[in-house]
Design a protein around this motif. Structure first.
Motif, mmCIF file in Angstrom:
data_model
loop_
_atom_site.group_PDB
_atom_site.id
_atom_site.type_symbol
_atom_site.label_atom_id
_atom_site.label_comp_id
_atom_site.label_asym_id
_atom_site.label_seq_id
_atom_site.Cartn_x
_atom_site.Cartn_y
_atom_site.Cartn_z
ATOM 1 N N ILE A 14 21.482 45.475 44.044
ATOM 2 C CA ILE A 14 20.159 44.623 42.352
ATOM 3 C C ILE A 14 22.096 45.246 41.565
ATOM 4 C CG2 ILE A 14 19.333 44.368 40.781
ATOM 5 C CD1 ILE A 14 18.336 43.687 44.093
ATOM 6 N N SER A 15 22.265 44.553 40.741
ATOM 7 C CA SER A 15 23.783 44.514 39.482
ATOM 8 C C SER A 15 22.457 44.039 38.967
ATOM 9 C CB SER A 15 24.783 44.130 39.985
ATOM 10 O OG SER A 15 25.856 44.713 38.622
ATOM 11 N N LEU A 16 22.518 44.814 37.291
ATOM 12 C CA LEU A 16 22.051 44.342 36.155
ATOM 13 C C LEU A 16 23.203 44.228 34.799
ATOM 14 C CD1 LEU A 16 18.957 46.082 36.495
ATOM 15 C CD2 LEU A 16 19.129 44.033 37.255
ATOM 16 N N PRO A 17 23.988 43.595 35.116
ATOM 17 C CA PRO A 17 24.957 43.842 33.506
ATOM 18 C C PRO A 17 24.728 43.600 32.647
ATOM 19 C CG PRO A 17 25.051 41.867 35.106
ATOM 20 C CD PRO A 17 24.175 42.823 36.131
ATOM 21 N N GLU A 18 24.620 43.817 31.311
ATOM 22 C CA GLU A 18 24.402 44.091 30.215
ATOM 23 C C GLU A 18 25.557 43.412 28.867
ATOM 24 O OE1 GLU A 18 21.731 44.119 28.866
ATOM 25 O OE2 GLU A 18 20.836 45.536 30.245
ATOM 26 N N SER A 19 26.853 42.508 29.995
ATOM 27 C CA SER A 19 27.097 41.857 29.279
ATOM 28 C C SER A 19 28.605 41.469 29.761
ATOM 29 C CB SER A 19 28.338 42.712 28.221
ATOM 30 O OG SER A 19 29.562 43.927 29.132
ATOM 31 N N PRO A 20 28.889 39.964 29.367
ATOM 32 C CA PRO A 20 30.222 39.569 30.863
ATOM 33 C C PRO A 20 31.147 40.533 31.136
ATOM 34 C CG PRO A 20 30.263 37.923 28.704
ATOM 35 C CD PRO A 20 29.148 39.735 28.168
ATOM 36 N N GLU A 21 31.674 41.231 30.403
ATOM 37 C CA GLU A 21 32.945 42.336 30.985
ATOM 38 C C GLU A 21 31.831 42.989 31.848
ATOM 39 O OE1 GLU A 21 33.934 41.522 27.011
ATOM 40 O OE2 GLU A 21 31.821 42.396 27.999
ATOM 41 N N GLU A 22 30.489 43.408 32.416
ATOM 42 C CA GLU A 22 30.255 44.411 33.142
ATOM 43 C C GLU A 22 30.124 43.218 34.335
ATOM 44 O OE1 GLU A 22 26.559 46.269 31.639
ATOM 45 O OE2 GLU A 22 27.775 47.526 30.446
ATOM 46 N N PHE A 23 28.880 41.539 33.798
ATOM 47 C CA PHE A 23 28.960 41.022 34.784
ATOM 48 C C PHE A 23 30.187 40.513 35.927
ATOM 49 C CE2 PHE A 23 28.996 36.557 36.199
ATOM 50 C CZ PHE A 23 27.532 36.031 36.695
ATOM 51 N N ALA A 24 31.569 40.499 34.796
ATOM 52 C CA ALA A 24 32.669 40.192 35.830
ATOM 53 C C ALA A 24 33.176 41.445 37.128
ATOM 54 C CB ALA A 24 34.414 40.300 34.799
ATOM 55 N N ARG A 25 33.293 43.156 36.248
ATOM 56 C CA ARG A 25 33.289 43.949 36.764
ATOM 57 C C ARG A 25 32.623 44.174 37.847
ATOM 58 N NH1 ARG A 25 34.172 46.490 31.941
ATOM 59 N NH2 ARG A 25 31.750 47.500 31.648
ATOM 60 N N ALA A 26 31.058 43.591 37.738
ATOM 61 C CA ALA A 26 30.058 43.231 39.198
ATOM 62 C C ALA A 26 31.002 42.869 40.198
ATOM 63 C CB ALA A 26 29.103 43.255 38.569
ATOM 64 N N LEU A 27 31.305 42.276 39.508
ATOM 65 C CA LEU A 27 31.857 41.144 40.951
ATOM 66 C C LEU A 27 32.978 42.053 40.904
ATOM 67 C CD1 LEU A 27 30.394 36.891 39.705
ATOM 68 C CD2 LEU A 27 29.805 38.232 41.852
ATOM 69 N N ALA A 28 34.116 42.400 40.941
ATOM 70 C CA ALA A 28 34.948 42.588 41.178
ATOM 71 C C ALA A 28 34.829 43.171 42.358
ATOM 72 C CB ALA A 28 36.303 43.137 40.100
ATOM 73 N N ARG A 29 33.373 44.354 42.210
ATOM 74 C CA ARG A 29 33.711 45.347 43.378
ATOM 75 C C ARG A 29 32.426 44.782 43.979
ATOM 76 N NH1 ARG A 29 32.293 50.274 37.977
ATOM 77 N NH2 ARG A 29 34.192 49.871 37.108
ATOM 78 N N ARG A 30 32.379 43.984 44.559
ATOM 79 C CA ARG A 30 31.449 43.576 45.009
ATOM 80 C C ARG A 30 32.053 43.830 46.878
ATOM 81 N NH1 ARG A 30 34.853 39.599 44.371
ATOM 82 N NH2 ARG A 30 35.760 38.712 45.975
ATOM 83 N N GLY A 31 32.680 44.208 47.481
ATOM 84 C CA GLY A 31 33.475 44.892 48.875
ATOM 85 C C GLY A 31 32.900 43.938 49.438
ATOM 86 N N GLN A 32 31.954 43.762 50.833
ATOM 87 C CA GLN A 32 31.906 43.315 51.803
ATOM 88 C C GLN A 32 30.942 42.348 51.442
ATOM 89 O OE1 GLN A 32 33.708 42.394 54.209
ATOM 90 N NE2 GLN A 32 35.533 43.580 52.738
ATOM 91 N N ARG A 33 30.309 42.551 50.649
ATOM 92 C CA ARG A 33 28.724 42.095 50.236
ATOM 93 C C ARG A 33 28.852 40.142 49.822
ATOM 94 N NH1 ARG A 33 24.302 45.428 49.904
ATOM 95 N NH2 ARG A 33 24.725 47.804 50.214
ATOM 96 N N ARG A 34 27.709 39.912 49.717
ATOM 97 C CA ARG A 34 27.782 37.848 49.585
ATOM 98 C C ARG A 34 27.029 37.927 47.935
ATOM 99 N NH1 ARG A 34 24.594 33.446 50.894
ATOM 100 N NH2 ARG A 34 23.362 35.158 52.302
ATOM 101 N N PRO A 35 27.734 37.517 47.426
ATOM 102 C CA PRO A 35 27.570 37.616 45.755
ATOM 103 C C PRO A 35 26.327 36.275 45.394
ATOM 104 C CG PRO A 35 29.380 36.497 45.708
ATOM 105 C CD PRO A 35 29.323 37.004 46.983
ATOM 106 N N VAL A 36 25.019 36.938 44.819
ATOM 107 C CA VAL A 36 24.095 35.847 44.700
ATOM 108 C C VAL A 36 23.605 36.168 42.779
ATOM 109 C CG1 VAL A 36 21.606 35.537 45.012
ATOM 110 C CG2 VAL A 36 23.612 35.828 46.651
ATOM 111 N N ILE A 37 24.161 35.301 42.409
ATOM 112 C CA ILE A 37 23.796 35.146 41.483
ATOM 113 C C ILE A 37 22.503 34.205 40.491
ATOM 114 C CG2 ILE A 37 24.833 33.822 39.028
ATOM 115 C CD1 ILE A 37 26.880 35.873 40.796
ATOM 116 N N VAL A 38 21.675 35.574 39.971
ATOM 117 C CA VAL A 38 20.336 35.444 39.189
ATOM 118 C C VAL A 38 20.444 34.469 37.671
ATOM 119 C CG1 VAL A 38 17.450 35.140 38.870
ATOM 120 C CG2 VAL A 38 18.980 36.418 41.257
#
Length: 297
Positions: A38-62
């Motif tokens: 679970i990633s809980l970004p607080e800003s668009p910049e943190e949102f972008a960093r979370a996706l960039a560090r996804r590794g082999q995980r499949r991203p799911v956007i809530v």
């Protein structure tokens, strides 16, 4: 455990503020059926960093449509969309685009679709600046500027309170008024009572645009148009987009399907999905068939 079961669940902060209960339900369902981070970004910049560090995980956007569009844009620039598949649980005030793409309503149904659904390849509109459009492009008529509200004449006397003037203590002595002064006072009073008629708002101004669909000219700069729309046609005509020109003169709109659409002319603004963009003088959109994958029931 397969990579399909390893999820990166990015929860948009707007969704957490608007509907925390739906977010909690979606998180419980996703975590119960997969190895979810679970990633809980607080800003668009943190949102972008979370996706960039996804590794082999499949991203799911809530989140809402804006969160989905932000993720698609970031993953397109990362050149990941062509190989991966995105999951989405719509939560928020504006989720019309997600439902139009086939994501089921409700956090439980949408989360189950992420876990058990299949990948559907969808088209994108990509412009020359690498901007992406998932749904529609709209070039509306130019909105008129709102007319200023009429005000009192500059020479008008100040308005009195509703209860009348406050009594003076002691009362002033009577002052004789000359004939010229009386006429000036009368004219000033009339100016204060007369108001200029309110100006009616003007109609939206049309565009003069040149629109080309796969090199064929739909309209040129000598024609006035009220609006131009572009829409990807999946699943009815995958790999192509529909362009519609609404002319100012009475008559049916001009339509065509194409893989490349160019609009040019005097500075114009447009809406790409939900985002206002411009002004620009020319823009070319190219349909990328099956450019991204979305997990759907």
């Amino acid at each position: 455990m397969s990579a399909h079961d390893q999820l990166l669940v990015v929860i948009d902060p707007v969704a957490r503020r608007i509907d925390g209960e739906s977010v909690r339900i979606a998180k419980d369902v996703l975590c119960g059926g997969s190895a979810a981070k679970i990633s809980l970004p607080e800003s668009p910049e943190e949102f972008a960093r979370a996706l960039a560090r996804r590794g082999q995980r499949r991203p799911v956007i809530v989140g809402d449509d804006r969160a989905l569009l932000r993720a698609v844009s970031l993953l397109h620039r990362d050149r990941w969309l062509g190989d991966g598949a995105l999951g989405h649980v719509p939560v928020g005030a504006d989720v019309h685009l997600a439902h139009a793409l086939g994501v089921p309503p409700g956090p439980v149904a949408a989360a189950r679709a992420v876990l058990d659904g299949g990948v559907r390849r969808l088209d994108l509109l990509v412009d020359e600046s690498d901007g992406v459009v998932v749904g529609d492009v709209t070039i509306p008529a130019v909105a008129p500027t709102a007319p200023a509200a009429p005000g009192p004449c500059p020479d008008a006397p100040p308005e009195l309170p509703a209860h009348g003037p406050a009594p003076l203590d002691p009362p002033p002595a009577a002052v004789p008024v000359a004939a010229g002064g009386l006429r000036h006072a009368y004219r000033t009073l009339l100016r204060g009572l007369v108001r200029a008629p309110a100006r009616q708002p003007s109609a939206p101004r049309p565009h003069r645009l040149r629109v080309e669909a796969d090199g064929a000219l739909l309209c040129d700069l000598d024609q006035e148009v009220d609006a131009v729309t572009l829409r990807t046609l999946h699943p009815h005509a995958p790999g192509r987009a529909e362009v519609t020109v609404h002319p100012r003169v009475p008559g049916p709109p001009l339509t065509a399907t194409a893989t490349t659409i160019t609009v040019s002319g005097p500075d114009f603004r447009y809406r790409a999905d939900t985002q206002p963009t411009g002004p620009v003088r020319t823009r070319t959109w190219v349909v990328r068939a099956g450019a991204w994958g979305l997990t759907l029931p």
